[in-house]
Design a protein around this motif. Structure first.
Motif, PDB file in Angstrom:
ATOM      1  N   THR A  28      63.521 192.673  82.095  1.00 23.20           N
ATOM      2  CA  THR A  28      62.777 193.912  82.332  1.00 23.20           C
ATOM      3  C   THR A  28      61.845 194.250  81.169  1.00 23.20           C
ATOM      4  N   ALA A 274      56.708 183.891  89.901  1.00 26.32           N
ATOM      5  CA  ALA A 274      57.538 185.057  90.213  1.00 26.32           C
ATOM      6  C   ALA A 274      57.610 185.999  89.007  1.00 26.32           C
ATOM      7  N   ARG A 275      57.593 185.421  87.813  1.00 24.71           N
ATOM      8  CA  ARG A 275      57.615 186.254  86.611  1.00 24.71           C
ATOM      9  C   ARG A 275      56.321 187.070  86.519  1.00 24.71           C
ATOM     10  N   SER A 278      55.513 190.531  89.100  1.00 30.40           N
ATOM     11  CA  SER A 278      56.684 191.380  88.941  1.00 30.40           C
ATOM     12  C   SER A 278      56.215 192.681  88.309  1.00 30.40           C
ATOM     13  N   LEU A 308      58.009 193.629  97.204  1.00 32.58           N
ATOM     14  CA  LEU A 308      58.929 192.769  96.446  1.00 32.58           C
ATOM     15  C   LEU A 308      60.374 193.215  96.668  1.00 32.58           C
ATOM     16  N   GLU A 312      63.322 190.923  98.196  1.00 30.76           N
ATOM     17  CA  GLU A 312      64.549 190.748  97.414  1.00 30.76           C
ATOM     18  C   GLU A 312      65.760 191.144  98.270  1.00 30.76           C
TER      19      GLU A 312
END
Lengths: 423, 331
Positions: A28, A274-275, A278, A308, A312
């Motif tokens: 995070t 994906a990083r 985000s 997202l 998820e």
């Protein structure tokens, strides 16, 4: 969490602490401008760097395997640990806190799709031979499905397999084959009976990629890398025990692989793409570009984060279902569509923020590098079943809409009109 | 979740009972007594997430207009209010103001979800010195300022309230209002999902029955792909709503996640209705088709407590300010 799970978690942490280092920042937190400036979905590395990364991936998979984490859900007789999907997820969650080599070259196709297919359809001694080798990183597998004349209409494939003594001789061309350049084995779908309707006369085989008659030629993609290939098969001999499933029953075998493919593609979470797509990364992007006060950007960010969240949660539900022993169903098509949509929208969002710096490298961190993702996302809408095919699946199998007329599933394969030559 | 989670079979059974119940309720009628007869309070206490989503999805699917949403918000507001003198209703901020109550020193402005028959008092949230206060007003004092909100959603029982504010004040309750808005947004998301599902069923049936060029039009990809996209949008909205319930126990009642759920459902209704109307062709344009009722109801629900465009902007601003995006997926 139960006591048994606590013991498992402690074991995982002991293994990771002893072998790799913990990431400096958690998922995070993010320090903009540090770390590799790469937002690629597909590798764009030169072949030597690529080969070194594959070696690292195999080595890390071997250590996982030796420690009992190479195939957490697999049956113990084939080198698996015999634990639940939850254990697998817990392991992945913990490993994500550490700096480990990217093992996608092994896991996405070989371990995610072909391993389960071999487990379901191969003879016992073939499972003994390949499954432990695959899950210990020794053997990399690729998927020899698509052909120049058989893309969305996969069942119209024309690569022939002809019986020859106690084996088969295979001739044909496969294409858009990811990681074939690294693979030791390939799962090939072949035409064994052209006189039957197209879905009926197909048989699946495991091919040794180093066998005489197998030739791999790279295809360069628009994003710059050469991750996928053409594979030419010329009189390749395959022993009969390398057949998966019954003769002429390969379509059913392929469906095992394809359902796992949609679940794998839709469920991907790691990797630079994906990083980048985000909340922390996109927030940092807006900040670095002075766009925090821009209402349109804020709106799109919220929409993207909501999408997202949906993906998820859908993946979480799909895993729960798999955990309950159910095969991925048509819902995997929703995840696959949404996954590609999220990365595509993320790439477009970033492209608008960085503007012309996307096409002209100013040396600035986190600007030009987005072009790799922007040029890769079209592939996500094609691979693993095009969006058009996914929507057809949802239309027919979920909404129950009538089938398209005129699609011939009854005539013998050899009478069908096809692209890329005749049978 | 506090009690025992409802299993799939029980949920299906309850959905059937709710459908019967909702089919029999008249416009603006009271759901309360019928829900009491069903033992709804117990179901709600056992599994608030499943129960609330189920009730409001069916409410949406049946295109019922009632004050059922009042109970959801009042359950959060009641602890901050003096004991009720009879039955209560809620005055919602006017859709033009999102979820922000009108200023206490200005005139009344808001909507009621139904006529005030049998209602004794109305809770009127207002903004004073930047905080939400909850003023309780006798229903009779409000009656003169309200009238049916006719025109857009023909099946709606909503009343617009605009007029001089009766004197009075109430306790400041910004936290309770925040929680109430979050709870209301989750319920509205479920209701929009229900309207969408019903519209999708209509469009699916129409395109399967309607033959052109010698085949059902749903066999054309241009048509079926729109419906598949609509299905994906509804599925995504349901996923974000389910995820939002996992955050509902948070300090602010899962505010950000609830806003995201309503945002996603609002976007879904826009897309579903656009596609449904297009594939139903000219038949969908006339009031003989049921479709227009879905289009207007979904749009009206979207507007209540923050429309999707406004929510996207406020949710985005909250994200950039470091809002707590609750880890929605837990093992």
């Amino acid at each position: 969490m139960s006591g048994e799970m606590d013991v498992f978690v402690a074991e995982v942490r002991r293994f990771l602490d002893a072998n790799v280092t913990r990431q400096a920042t958690s998922g995070t937190e993010l320090e903009w401008g540090t770390g590799p400036d790469q937002i690629a979905y597909f590798s764009t590395d030169p072949p030597d760097v690529d080969a070194a990364k594959v070696a690292e991936a195999r080595s890390w998979q071997r250590r996982r395997h030796e420690a009992g984490f190479g195939w957490i859900t697999g049956p113990p007789e084939y080198g698996g640990r015999g634990l639940s999907t939850v254990h697998d997820l817990v392991y992945d969650g913990i490993e994500a806190e550490y700096e480990v080599p990217d093992t996608g070259v092994l896991s996405v196709i070989g371990l995610g799709m072909i391993g389960p297919t071999i487990l379901a359809h191969a003879q016992g001694h073939i499972k003994d031979r390949y499954l432990p080798a695959m899950y210990s990183g020794e053997v990399i597998a690729c998927q020899l499905f698509s052909e120049p004349g058989a893309g969305s209409d996969l069942a119209s494939l024309a690569t022939r397999a002809v019986r020859d003594g106690d084996g088969w001789v295979i001739t044909g061309q496969k294409v858009w084959t990811s990681i074939a350049q690294h693979a030791h084995i390939g799962m090939a779908l072949c035409r064994t009976d052209p006189d039957q309707p197209k879905h009926k006369g197909i048989t699946a085989f495991l091919i040794d990629m180093s066998a005489p008659g197998v030739e791999v030629r790279p295809l360069r993609q628009m994003s710059g890398g050469a991750d996928f290939n053409e594979v030419f098969l010329t009189d390749v001999r395959v022993p009969d025990d390398h057949r998966l499933g019954e003769v002429d029953d390969g379509w059913r075998v392929a469906l095992t692989t394809l359902m796992n493919e949609r679940a794998t593609v839709g469920g991907e979470g790691a990797g630079p793409a994906a990083r980048a797509v985000s909340l922390p990364f996109l927030t940092a992007l807006l900040k670095a570009n002075g766009r925090l006060e821009d209402a349109a950007s804020r709106r799109r960010l919220a929409e993207l984060v909501a999408d997202l969240t949906a993906t998820e949660y859908l993946n979480h539900q799909a895993l729960r279902r798999m955990q309950a022993g159910r095969q991925p169903g048509p819902e995997a098509s929703v995840s696959k569509l949404m996954y590609a949509q999220n990365l595509t929208r993320g790439a477009h969002f970033a492209a608008e923020i960085v503007g012309p710096r996307l096409i002209a490298d100013t040396g600035e961190w986190g600007a030009y590098s987005w072009n790799e993702l922007l040029l890769s996302t079209p592939a996500l809408r094609i691979l693993g079943g095009t969006e058009e095919i996914m929507k057809n699946i949802l239309a027919e199998r979920v909404l129950g809409l009538p089938k398209e007329p005129g699609i011939d599933t009854r005539s013998p394969f050899r009478e069908l009109k096809r692209s890329g030559g005749t049978a | 979740m506090t009690g025992t989670a409802l299993d799939a079979a029980t949920t299906e059974l309850l959905a059937g009972s709710l459908r019967e119940l909702l089919a029999s309720v008249s416009a603006g009628g009271e759901l309360g007594p019928a829900l009491d007869a069903l033992g709804w309070a117990e179901v709600l206490a056992d599994d608030p997430a499943t129960a609330t989503t189920l009730l409001f999805t069916e409410h949406g699917r049946a295109l019922v207009s009632s004050r059922a949403l009042d109970d959801v918000l009042l359950a959060e507001l009641d602890p901050a209010l003096p004991p009720a003198a009879g039955s209560r209703a809620l005055l919602y901020p006017h859709p033009a103001e999102g979820a922000d109550p009108a200023p206490l020193d200005g005139p009344l402005w808001g909507v009621l979800l139904g006529p005030l028959h049998g209602v004794d008092e109305v809770v009127v949230p207002a903004t004073a010195e930047g905080r939400t206060v909850l003023v309780t007003v006798a229903a009779t004092d409000l009656a003169a300022a309200g009238g049916p909100a006719t025109g857009f959603d023909l099946g709606s029982t909503w009343h617009t309230v605009a007029g001089p504010r009766p004197p009075g004040s109430g306790p400041p309750a910004p936290e309770a209002w925040t929680r109430a808005v979050a709870a209301g947004r989750r319920a509205l998301a479920a209701e929009m999902i229900g309207v969408c599902e019903s519209a999708l069923t209509l469009a699916t049936a129409h395109t399967t029955d309607r033959v052109q060029y010698g085949r059902p039009i749903a066999s054309f990809q241009a048509v079926r792909h729109r419906l598949a996209e609509a299905y994906v949008a509804v599925t995504a909205a349901r996923a974000v709503l389910d995820a939002a319930w996992t955050a509902a126990g948070g300090a602010d009642g899962g505010g950000w996640a609830a806003a995201a759920a309503k945002l996603q459902a609002g976007r879904a209704q826009a897309q579903v209705m656009r596609h449904a109307v297009q594939v139903c062709g000219a038949m969908g344009l006339s009031q003989e088709s049921e479709l227009h009722r879905h289009v207007t109801r979904a749009a009206a629900l979207d507007a209540l407590l923050g429309g999707h465009m406004a929510l996207a902007e406020s949710a985005g601003a909250a994200l950039l300010a470091g809002a707590d995006v609750h880890p929605v997926v837990e093992l």
